[in-house]
Each structure stands twice: as structure tokens, then as C-alpha cells.
Design a protein around this motif. Structure first.
Motif, PDB file in Angstrom:
ATOM      1  N   PRO A   7       1.025  -1.136  -0.286  1.00 45.07           N
ATOM      2  CA  PRO A   7       0.192  -0.070  -0.661  1.00 45.07           C
ATOM      3  C   PRO A   7       1.082   1.080   0.269  1.00 45.07           C
ATOM      4  CG  PRO A   7      -0.894  -1.635   1.576  1.00 45.07           C
ATOM      5  CD  PRO A   7       0.416  -2.178   0.885  1.00 45.07           C
ATOM      6  N   ASP A   8       0.187   2.431  -0.422  1.00 48.12           N
ATOM      7  CA  ASP A   8       0.649   3.583  -0.783  1.00 48.12           C
ATOM      8  C   ASP A   8      -0.086   4.802  -0.415  1.00 48.12           C
ATOM      9  OD1 ASP A   8       1.678   6.214  -1.712  1.00 48.12           O
ATOM     10  OD2 ASP A   8       3.620   5.112  -2.626  1.00 48.12           O
ATOM     11  N   PRO A   9       0.084   5.710   0.493  1.00 51.87           N
ATOM     12  CA  PRO A   9      -1.453   6.572   0.837  1.00 51.87           C
ATOM     13  C   PRO A   9      -0.915   7.632   0.101  1.00 51.87           C
ATOM     14  CG  PRO A   9       1.194   7.079   2.020  1.00 51.87           C
ATOM     15  CD  PRO A   9       1.364   5.634   1.427  1.00 51.87           C
ATOM     16  N   VAL A  10      -0.121   7.942  -1.255  1.00 48.34           N
ATOM     17  CA  VAL A  10      -0.316   8.677  -2.534  1.00 48.34           C
ATOM     18  C   VAL A  10      -0.767   8.100  -3.452  1.00 48.34           C
ATOM     19  CG1 VAL A  10       0.893  10.437  -3.566  1.00 48.34           C
ATOM     20  CG2 VAL A  10       1.558  10.719  -1.563  1.00 48.34           C
ATOM     21  N   ARG A  11       0.200   7.151  -3.640  1.00 52.22           N
ATOM     22  CA  ARG A  11      -0.254   6.197  -5.690  1.00 52.22           C
ATOM     23  C   ARG A  11      -0.835   4.893  -5.111  1.00 52.22           C
ATOM     24  NH1 ARG A  11       5.989   5.530  -7.386  1.00 52.22           N
ATOM     25  NH2 ARG A  11       5.849   4.781  -4.729  1.00 52.22           N
ATOM     26  N   HIS A  12      -1.689   4.824  -3.979  1.00 57.20           N
ATOM     27  CA  HIS A  12      -2.775   4.121  -3.879  1.00 57.20           C
ATOM     28  C   HIS A  12      -1.357   2.451  -3.682  1.00 57.20           C
ATOM     29  CE1 HIS A  12      -6.290   5.487  -4.816  1.00 57.20           C
ATOM     30  NE2 HIS A  12      -5.824   5.104  -5.617  1.00 57.20           N
ATOM     31  N   VAL A  13      -0.191   2.038  -4.387  1.00 62.74           N
ATOM     32  CA  VAL A  13       0.569   1.117  -4.278  1.00 62.74           C
ATOM     33  C   VAL A  13       1.949   1.238  -4.859  1.00 62.74           C
ATOM     34  CG1 VAL A  13      -1.280  -0.969  -4.580  1.00 62.74           C
ATOM     35  CG2 VAL A  13      -0.555   0.383  -6.453  1.00 62.74           C
ATOM     36  N   SER A  14       2.856   0.506  -4.220  1.00 63.29           N
ATOM     37  CA  SER A  14       4.581   0.821  -4.553  1.00 63.29           C
ATOM     38  C   SER A  14       5.107  -0.718  -5.023  1.00 63.29           C
ATOM     39  CB  SER A  14       5.164   1.599  -3.454  1.00 63.29           C
ATOM     40  OG  SER A  14       4.287   2.867  -3.397  1.00 63.29           O
ATOM     41  N   LEU A  15       5.871  -1.292  -5.274  1.00 66.16           N
ATOM     42  CA  LEU A  15       6.336  -2.104  -5.878  1.00 66.16           C
ATOM     43  C   LEU A  15       7.090  -2.775  -4.096  1.00 66.16           C
ATOM     44  CD1 LEU A  15       8.415  -1.968  -9.164  1.00 66.16           C
ATOM     45  CD2 LEU A  15       6.348  -3.121  -8.846  1.00 66.16           C
TER      46      LEU A  15
ATOM     47  N   SER B 176      -1.481 -28.435   2.315  1.00 68.59           N
ATOM     48  CA  SER B 176      -2.022 -26.337   1.394  1.00 68.59           C
ATOM     49  C   SER B 176      -1.572 -26.257   3.541  1.00 68.59           C
ATOM     50  CB  SER B 176      -3.284 -26.367   1.021  1.00 68.59           C
ATOM     51  OG  SER B 176      -3.723 -26.336   0.180  1.00 68.59           O
ATOM     52  N   LEU B 177      -1.251 -24.070   2.584  1.00 68.31           N
ATOM     53  CA  LEU B 177      -0.887 -23.423   3.710  1.00 68.31           C
ATOM     54  C   LEU B 177      -1.980 -21.990   2.714  1.00 68.31           C
ATOM     55  CD1 LEU B 177       0.118 -22.389   6.576  1.00 68.31           C
ATOM     56  CD2 LEU B 177       2.431 -22.267   4.890  1.00 68.31           C
ATOM     57  N   THR B 178      -2.244 -21.291   4.057  1.00 67.30           N
ATOM     58  CA  THR B 178      -3.397 -20.119   2.724  1.00 67.30           C
ATOM     59  C   THR B 178      -2.790 -19.033   3.831  1.00 67.30           C
ATOM     60  OG1 THR B 178      -4.926 -21.731   2.481  1.00 67.30           O
ATOM     61  CG2 THR B 178      -5.623 -19.346   2.505  1.00 67.30           C
ATOM     62  N   GLY B 179      -2.213 -17.567   3.173  1.00 68.36           N
ATOM     63  CA  GLY B 179      -2.605 -16.694   3.598  1.00 68.36           C
ATOM     64  C   GLY B 179      -2.754 -15.502   3.196  1.00 68.36           C
ATOM     65  N   THR B 180      -3.243 -14.548   3.826  1.00 68.23           N
ATOM     66  CA  THR B 180      -4.040 -13.410   3.539  1.00 68.23           C
ATOM     67  C   THR B 180      -3.150 -12.921   2.813  1.00 68.23           C
ATOM     68  OG1 THR B 180      -4.950 -12.325   5.032  1.00 68.23           O
ATOM     69  CG2 THR B 180      -6.571 -14.096   4.483  1.00 68.23           C
ATOM     70  N   TYR B 181      -4.186 -11.357   1.255  1.00 64.57           N
ATOM     71  CA  TYR B 181      -3.238 -10.145   1.578  1.00 64.57           C
ATOM     72  C   TYR B 181      -4.536  -9.360   1.509  1.00 64.57           C
ATOM     73  CZ  TYR B 181       0.577  -6.845   0.128  1.00 64.57           C
ATOM     74  OH  TYR B 181       1.376  -6.343   0.248  1.00 64.57           O
ATOM     75  N   THR B 182      -3.845  -7.810   1.692  1.00 66.18           N
ATOM     76  CA  THR B 182      -4.785  -6.109   0.706  1.00 66.18           C
ATOM     77  C   THR B 182      -4.465  -5.551   0.329  1.00 66.18           C
ATOM     78  OG1 THR B 182      -6.813  -5.446   1.106  1.00 66.18           O
ATOM     79  CG2 THR B 182      -6.041  -6.198   2.645  1.00 66.18           C
ATOM     80  N   LEU B 183      -4.590  -4.735  -0.544  1.00 59.94           N
ATOM     81  CA  LEU B 183      -4.280  -3.430  -0.588  1.00 59.94           C
ATOM     82  C   LEU B 183      -5.312  -2.102  -0.215  1.00 59.94           C
ATOM     83  CD1 LEU B 183      -1.832  -4.087  -4.156  1.00 59.94           C
ATOM     84  CD2 LEU B 183      -1.358  -4.349  -1.867  1.00 59.94           C
ATOM     85  N   ASN B 184      -6.639  -2.586  -0.300  1.00 61.11           N
ATOM     86  CA  ASN B 184      -7.180  -1.526   0.537  1.00 61.11           C
ATOM     87  C   ASN B 184      -7.737  -0.897   1.487  1.00 61.11           C
ATOM     88  OD1 ASN B 184      -9.880  -0.194   0.410  1.00 61.11           O
ATOM     89  ND2 ASN B 184     -10.935  -1.845  -0.189  1.00 61.11           N
ATOM     90  N   PRO B 185      -6.553   0.089   1.563  1.00 62.32           N
ATOM     91  CA  PRO B 185      -6.805   0.359   3.178  1.00 62.32           C
ATOM     92  C   PRO B 185      -8.176   0.372   4.096  1.00 62.32           C
ATOM     93  CG  PRO B 185      -6.680   2.591   1.353  1.00 62.32           C
ATOM     94  CD  PRO B 185      -6.211   1.555   0.536  1.00 62.32           C
ATOM     95  N   GLY B 186      -9.262   0.726   3.136  1.00 58.90           N
ATOM     96  CA  GLY B 186     -10.386  -0.191   4.505  1.00 58.90           C
ATOM     97  C   GLY B 186     -10.158  -1.458   5.129  1.00 58.90           C
ATOM     98  N   LEU B 187      -8.587  -2.025   4.484  1.00 62.71           N
ATOM     99  CA  LEU B 187      -9.657  -3.339   4.883  1.00 62.71           C
ATOM    100  C   LEU B 187      -8.451  -3.565   5.790  1.00 62.71           C
ATOM    101  CD1 LEU B 187     -10.819  -5.241   1.629  1.00 62.71           C
ATOM    102  CD2 LEU B 187     -12.309  -4.872   3.934  1.00 62.71           C
ATOM    103  N   LEU B 188      -7.363  -2.879   5.364  1.00 60.82           N
ATOM    104  CA  LEU B 188      -6.230  -3.003   6.507  1.00 60.82           C
ATOM    105  C   LEU B 188      -6.115  -3.260   7.880  1.00 60.82           C
ATOM    106  CD1 LEU B 188      -3.950  -1.251   4.403  1.00 60.82           C
ATOM    107  CD2 LEU B 188      -3.593  -3.479   4.453  1.00 60.82           C
TER     108      LEU B 188
END
Length: 208
Positions: A23-31, A196-208
Motif C-alpha cells: 500500500p502507498d498512501p499517495v499512489r495507492h500502491v508501490s512495488l 496446503s497453507l493459506t495466507g491473506t493479503y489486501t491493498l485496500n486501506p479500508g481493509l487493512l
């Protein structure tokens, strides 16, 4: 057979250093650092001749109309489809773990080389190959691991399922460039066990 990781626990959030984007607060995402996570396994069944690792996101949007568009969101109830992030076959049976960053240490524009991989294994192309097909700066064959990068406006937290397969063949009948669906098809009838092994991920700031 059991699969575990020092990088994240079952059902928990995958740390950003293992992601394609953060997540990036200005550009939404960064590498992101795009490191492959640590994986370890035990209780390999007798008769196993090789191992394979597949990572997929079963929560990729089935339609891209709203993906990453300002003022819009990807609804949580949108039908979802699989997105392959890692396709790795022909791992030697003596192997019991892969280290952090051993197969991926950065984002590589136009994709990592392949199919040859460490330990004499082979890597297939992941689905960033199709995702970047129309991007002049990024398009190419994305072999091996590239981590999470769900839409930053997706209302759904994505799951990332890492699956280890114990196979009864030393080399899968795959030639040249192959993808996740092709690898799974080649495994049919050869799987002695899987875990199997499951992890989660989001880039949505409202879900962090």
C-alpha cells in the motif's frame, strides 16, 4: 504430509515483503520486495520421486471493469477466478524447505527467466504474464514466483493458497513454456499426497 512457513501462519496476513505490491498512501500502491516466502514440509510419503509447489489466488476478479479505477470499487460478491502466482515443478525429493528469497528477490519488469530453476527444478509462467500483456513496459513471460498484488479497490481480502504436491514421477511430462493449469493437468494421476497453507493479503486501506 504437512506444509508450514516461518514467513506467515495459516489464515494470517502475508507480510508485505513477500508481495509484488504494498500500500502507498499517495499512489495507492508501490512495488514490494517480492521475496518468495519460506516453506517447509514433513511426512513425505514413501514412493515420492519429486515435489511441486503451486501458489494461487482463488479470489481474482472475474471481470476487470472496476479494477484499480478511481471512484469505483470491485464488489465483494463479484464472481472470482484463479490467478496463479507460483508454478514450480520437479523439485528433488531430498529437499525439505525453501528459504526466503531463494526463488525470487525482487520485482523483475518483463518477468524472470525460465523455465530452469534452482535444484534442477523448472518454473512455469504465472498469471502476471497475461495481466501485463498489453503493457509496453512490463509485458513478458513471468516465470516463477511473483507475490500478491490484488486490486487496491477490491472490497474482498484475497487468499493465497500455497500447495505442495508429492509426485510419483521424477519429471512431469511438460516441455518448454507451461502455466499453472498445464502443470496441474500433468500432475493428474501422479499425486501421492498434497498439503496446503493459506495466507491473506489486501491493498485496500479500508481493509487493512
Amino acid at each position: 504430509m504437512k506444509l508450514s512457513s516461518d514467513s506467515f501462519a495459516e489464515g494470517q496476513r502475508i507480510p508485505g515483503k513477500f508481495a509484488f505490491a504494498v500500500p502507498d498512501p499517495v499512489r495507492h500502491v508501490s512495488l514490494g520486495e517480492n521475496l518468495n516466502p519460506h516453506l517447509a514440509w514433513t511426512d513425505i510419503p514413501e514412493g515420492t520421486k519429486s515435489l511441486a509447489v503451486i501458489c494461487l489466488d482463488p479470489d481474482a476478479p472475474s471481470k476487470g471493469d472496476d479494477v484499480n479505477h478511481e471512484g469505483r470499487s470491485v464488489p465483494a460478491d463479484l464472481p472470482r477466478t484463479d490467478f496463479f502466482h507460483w508454478v514450480l515443478v520437479d523439485l528433488p525429493v531430498r529437499l525439505r524447505e525453501v528459504a526466503v528469497g531463494e526463488f525470487s528477490g525482487e520485482v523483475t519488469p518483463r518477468g524472470k527467466a525460465g523455465p530452469l530453476a534452482p535444484y534442477g527444478a523448472r518454473r512455469g509462467i504465472n498469471d502476471y504474464t497475461a495481466w501485463f500483456a498489453n503493457d509496453n513496459d512490463m509485458r513478458g513471460d513471468y516465470f516463477g514466483y511473483d507475490g500478491p498484488c490484488p486490486p487496491w479497490n477490491d472490497e474482498l481480502v484475497h487468499r493465497y493458497v500455497f500447495t505442495l504436491y508429492a509426485l510419483d514421477v521424477e519429471r512431469l511430462p511438460l516441455e518448454g513454456r507451461f502455466n499453472g493449469a498445464g502443470a496441474l493437468a500433468a500432475m493428474r494421476g501422479h499425486v501421492l499426497a498434497q498439503a496446503s497453507l493459506t495466507g491473506t493479503y489486501t491493498l485496500n486501506p479500508g481493509l487493512l
